[in-house]
Design a protein around this motif. Structure first.
Motif, mmCIF file in Angstrom:
data_model
loop_
_atom_site.group_PDB
_atom_site.id
_atom_site.type_symbol
_atom_site.label_atom_id
_atom_site.label_comp_id
_atom_site.label_asym_id
_atom_site.label_seq_id
_atom_site.Cartn_x
_atom_site.Cartn_y
_atom_site.Cartn_z
ATOM 1 N N LEU A 11 26.300 -76.761 74.494
ATOM 2 C CA LEU A 11 24.976 -76.234 74.810
ATOM 3 C C LEU A 11 24.174 -76.124 73.528
ATOM 4 C CD1 LEU A 11 25.381 -73.328 77.394
ATOM 5 C CD2 LEU A 11 25.205 -75.772 77.785
ATOM 6 N N PHE A 12 22.869 -76.384 73.644
ATOM 7 C CA PHE A 12 21.997 -76.206 72.480
ATOM 8 C C PHE A 12 20.677 -75.617 72.935
ATOM 9 C CE2 PHE A 12 20.576 -80.304 74.024
ATOM 10 C CZ PHE A 12 19.226 -80.376 73.685
ATOM 11 N N ARG A 13 20.012 -74.966 71.984
ATOM 12 C CA ARG A 13 18.675 -74.416 72.212
ATOM 13 C C ARG A 13 17.901 -74.537 70.911
ATOM 14 N NH1 ARG A 13 20.315 -67.952 72.533
ATOM 15 N NH2 ARG A 13 20.741 -67.711 70.299
ATOM 16 N N ILE A 14 16.601 -74.594 71.038
ATOM 17 C CA ILE A 14 15.738 -74.649 69.859
ATOM 18 C C ILE A 14 15.184 -73.240 69.665
ATOM 19 C CG2 ILE A 14 13.782 -75.782 68.740
ATOM 20 C CD1 ILE A 14 16.105 -77.702 69.522
ATOM 21 N N SER A 15 15.436 -72.669 68.500
ATOM 22 C CA SER A 15 15.004 -71.309 68.209
ATOM 23 C C SER A 15 14.307 -71.286 66.854
ATOM 24 C CB SER A 15 16.219 -70.378 68.205
ATOM 25 O OG SER A 15 15.851 -69.069 67.866
ATOM 26 N N GLU A 16 13.026 -70.959 66.873
ATOM 27 C CA GLU A 16 12.228 -70.893 65.644
ATOM 28 C C GLU A 16 12.365 -72.167 64.816
ATOM 29 O OE1 GLU A 16 12.874 -67.213 63.554
ATOM 30 O OE2 GLU A 16 12.872 -66.073 65.422
ATOM 31 N N GLY A 17 12.339 -73.318 65.489
ATOM 32 C CA GLY A 17 12.388 -74.607 64.809
ATOM 33 C C GLY A 17 13.780 -75.085 64.445
ATOM 34 N N ASP A 18 14.799 -74.251 64.609
ATOM 35 C CA ASP A 18 16.182 -74.639 64.316
ATOM 36 C C ASP A 18 16.917 -74.959 65.604
ATOM 37 O OD1 ASP A 18 16.719 -74.672 61.581
ATOM 38 O OD2 ASP A 18 17.141 -72.528 61.486
ATOM 39 N N THR A 19 17.813 -75.938 65.536
ATOM 40 C CA THR A 19 18.679 -76.221 66.669
ATOM 41 C C THR A 19 19.905 -75.333 66.540
ATOM 42 O OG1 THR A 19 17.942 -78.514 66.710
ATOM 43 C CG2 THR A 19 19.979 -78.009 67.888
ATOM 44 N N GLU A 20 20.187 -74.576 67.605
ATOM 45 C CA GLU A 20 21.386 -73.745 67.658
ATOM 46 C C GLU A 20 22.310 -74.296 68.729
ATOM 47 O OE1 GLU A 20 19.838 -69.818 68.507
ATOM 48 O OE2 GLU A 20 19.740 -69.343 66.366
ATOM 49 N N VAL A 21 23.617 -74.227 68.480
ATOM 50 C CA VAL A 21 24.621 -74.698 69.422
ATOM 51 C C VAL A 21 25.561 -73.551 69.765
ATOM 52 C CG1 VAL A 21 24.543 -77.129 68.748
ATOM 53 C CG2 VAL A 21 26.066 -75.561 67.522
ATOM 54 N N LEU A 22 26.123 -73.613 70.971
ATOM 55 C CA LEU A 22 27.077 -72.604 71.416
ATOM 56 C C LEU A 22 28.485 -73.143 71.189
ATOM 57 C CD1 LEU A 22 27.383 -69.831 72.867
ATOM 58 C CD2 LEU A 22 27.737 -71.161 74.956
ATOM 59 N N ILE A 23 29.237 -72.477 70.313
ATOM 60 C CA ILE A 23 30.607 -72.884 70.030
ATOM 61 C C ILE A 23 31.529 -71.674 70.217
ATOM 62 C CG2 ILE A 23 29.987 -74.805 68.530
ATOM 63 C CD1 ILE A 23 30.591 -73.011 66.104
ATOM 64 N N GLY A 24 32.819 -71.952 70.401
ATOM 65 C CA GLY A 24 33.784 -70.894 70.647
ATOM 66 C C GLY A 24 34.909 -70.888 69.628
ATOM 67 N N HIS A 25 35.324 -69.677 69.249
ATOM 68 C CA HIS A 25 36.471 -69.519 68.351
ATOM 69 C C HIS A 25 37.742 -69.646 69.186
ATOM 70 C CE1 HIS A 25 39.471 -67.417 65.867
ATOM 71 N NE2 HIS A 25 38.763 -67.920 64.872
ATOM 72 N N MET A 26 38.638 -70.510 68.761
ATOM 73 C CA MET A 26 39.850 -70.769 69.529
ATOM 74 C C MET A 26 40.769 -69.552 69.516
ATOM 75 S SD MET A 26 40.566 -74.789 68.776
ATOM 76 C CE MET A 26 40.154 -74.830 67.034
ATOM 77 N N GLY A 27 41.288 -69.228 70.699
ATOM 78 C CA GLY A 27 42.151 -68.066 70.849
ATOM 79 C C GLY A 27 43.597 -68.378 70.529
ATOM 80 N N GLY A 28 44.385 -67.348 70.480
ATOM 81 C CA GLY A 28 45.812 -67.505 70.233
ATOM 82 C C GLY A 28 46.170 -67.212 68.794
ATOM 83 N N PRO A 29 47.456 -67.072 68.529
ATOM 84 C CA PRO A 29 47.923 -66.635 67.214
ATOM 85 C C PRO A 29 47.680 -67.630 66.081
ATOM 86 C CG PRO A 29 49.779 -67.202 68.635
ATOM 87 C CD PRO A 29 48.548 -67.230 69.489
ATOM 88 N N PHE A 30 47.604 -68.921 66.370
ATOM 89 C CA PHE A 30 47.410 -69.910 65.302
ATOM 90 C C PHE A 30 46.037 -69.784 64.659
ATOM 91 C CE2 PHE A 30 50.432 -72.307 68.140
ATOM 92 C CZ PHE A 30 51.539 -72.107 67.325
ATOM 93 N N TRP A 31 45.048 -69.350 65.430
ATOM 94 C CA TRP A 31 43.668 -69.318 64.957
ATOM 95 C C TRP A 31 43.218 -67.933 64.528
ATOM 96 C CZ3 TRP A 31 42.459 -74.076 64.072
ATOM 97 C CH2 TRP A 31 43.025 -75.081 64.857
ATOM 98 N N ALA A 32 44.003 -66.909 64.827
ATOM 99 C CA ALA A 32 43.634 -65.539 64.461
ATOM 100 C C ALA A 32 43.455 -65.448 62.945
ATOM 101 C CB ALA A 32 44.713 -64.569 64.932
ATOM 102 N N GLY A 33 42.397 -64.809 62.530
ATOM 103 C CA GLY A 33 42.157 -64.643 61.097
ATOM 104 C C GLY A 33 41.540 -65.842 60.413
ATOM 105 N N ARG A 34 41.340 -66.930 61.135
ATOM 106 C CA ARG A 34 40.705 -68.123 60.558
ATOM 107 C C ARG A 34 39.295 -68.246 61.104
ATOM 108 N NH1 ARG A 34 44.056 -73.441 61.167
ATOM 109 N NH2 ARG A 34 42.177 -74.158 60.149
#
Length: 166
Positions: A11-34
């Motif tokens: 997903l993307f939106r244009i906000s104040e001239g900038d393109t913003e995207v919707l991204i997600g932080h991966m869950g689970g123990p491998f990604w915690a703290g990163r």
């Protein structure tokens, strides 16, 4: 079709001239703290019986617990990730209240070798980021989708304006 395949929506939106995207932080123990390289577009695997775009829509709903917003998807093509998985992505211009997300889960043995199955969220949080800041957060194999989205937006003509009312 050979090798694992995944499909997702950016997903993307244009906000104040900038393109913003919707991204997600991966869950689970491998990604915690990163943070750097620990984010992904909402995506998931699919088999030969399912079309890639249908899988991208299904995975979006499964991972965020929200329906796919209305809009015309923009094909961003494929990218092969370092683990060998091929990811196909589409961009969709829409706004979304991230506070409404209800994350899907997966089960895995944790700690490894313990025999204990635990449940973890597929994504543990989502955020709107500029494409520039998302470059450092996304896993390397998905960063090309940001470049392709930026190129599409740069090369697309603006929407037609309404004729003046007499």
């Amino acid at each position: 079709m050979s090798g694992k395949r995944s499909a997702g929506l950016l997903l993307f939106r244009i906000s104040e001239g900038d393109t913003e995207v919707l991204i997600g932080h991966m869950g689970g123990p491998f990604w915690a703290g990163r943070d750097a390289g620990a984010w992904s577009i909402p995506k998931g695997e699919y088999g030969p019986e399912e079309e890639a775009e249908a899988a991208a829509r299904r995975e979006f709903t499964e991972e965020l617990g929200l329906p796919v917003p209305d809009g015309e998807p923009i094909a961003l093509g494929e990218s092969r990730q370092s683990g060998g998985k091929t990811v196909t992505a589409w961009a969709l211009e829409a706004d979304l209240d991230t506070g409404r997300a209800v994350f899907g889960t997966f089960s895995m043995e944790w700690p490894r070798g313990s025999g204990v199955l635990r449940e973890f969220p597929e994504l543990d949080r989502v955020a709107w980021c500029t494409t520039r800041s998302a470059q450092g957060l996304l896993v390397t194999g998905q960063r090309v989708f940001l470049d392709r989205l930026d190129a599409h937006l740069r090369d697309s003509p603006p929407p037609p304006s309404s004729p003046p009312v007499p």
